[in-house]
Motif scaffolding. Structure first.
Motif, short mmCIF file in Angstrom:
data_model
loop_
_atom_site.label_atom_id
_atom_site.label_comp_id
_atom_site.label_asym_id
_atom_site.label_seq_id
_atom_site.Cartn_x
_atom_site.Cartn_y
_atom_site.Cartn_z
N UNK A 123 -5.65 9.04 -2.84
CA UNK A 123 -4.31 8.42 -2.82
C UNK A 123 -4.40 7.01 -3.38
N UNK A 124 -5.42 6.26 -3.00
CA UNK A 124 -5.55 4.88 -3.52
C UNK A 124 -5.82 4.88 -5.01
N UNK A 125 -6.60 5.84 -5.48
CA UNK A 125 -6.85 5.94 -6.91
C UNK A 125 -5.55 6.23 -7.66
N UNK A 145 3.89 9.18 4.81
CA UNK A 145 4.85 8.25 5.41
C UNK A 145 4.72 6.88 4.77
N UNK A 146 5.76 6.08 4.92
CA UNK A 146 5.74 4.71 4.43
C UNK A 146 4.59 3.89 5.00
N UNK A 177 -0.66 1.22 4.30
CA UNK A 177 -2.08 1.08 4.64
C UNK A 177 -2.95 1.16 3.38
N UNK A 178 -2.66 2.14 2.53
CA UNK A 178 -3.45 2.30 1.30
C UNK A 178 -3.25 1.10 0.37
N UNK A 236 -6.06 -1.66 -1.05
CA UNK A 236 -6.21 -2.06 -2.46
C UNK A 236 -6.12 -3.58 -2.60
N UNK A 237 -5.20 -4.20 -1.86
CA UNK A 237 -5.06 -5.67 -1.90
C UNK A 237 -6.32 -6.33 -1.36
#
Length: 113
Positions: free
Chosen positions: A37-39, A65-66, A71-72, A76-77
């Motif tokens: 998902x992060x990718x 969900x939002x 969270x993802x 990344x941040x």
């Protein structure tokens, strides 16, 4: 990682051993990208035509969900891969190209001659 500066130079890992300091700074970014998902989120952010994308455009692309998307994005941040800016009720995300270039350079393999 967001408090650490990424190393200025990252020769390919096939050219020389990665220094411990560089590995410590870059490893969280690679770890963050280890989640599908992060990718995908980073791909959507980095390929946004205007150079940034609203979270309102990211969330509908997933069956999550939002709070899970948030969270993802936070991961990344924290890994230094994206920057975020709040505008009213929405948050806009931009990729950090310098770090992406360093990750790419580290993985670049030059063809054998």
């Amino acid at each position: 990682m967001s408090n650490q500066a990424a190393p200025d130079c990252c020769p390919s890992l096939t050219e020389r051993r990665v220094p411990a300091e560089a590995a410590a700074v870059l490893a969280p970014a690679f770890k963050a990208l280890g989640d599908p998902v992060r990718l995908q989120l980073l791909s959507m952010i980095a390929s946004a035509g205007s150079g940034e994308i609203c979270v309102c455009d990211l969330t509908p692309a997933f069956d999550l969900t939002g709070p899970t998307i948030s969270h993802h994005l936070r991961t990344l941040r924290e890994a230094g891969l994206v920057d975020a800016e709040r505008r009213g009720t929405w948050v806009y995300y931009r990729a950090r190209p310098a770090l992406l270039r360093q990750l790419a350079a580290l993985l670049t393999v030059t063809p054998a001659t």
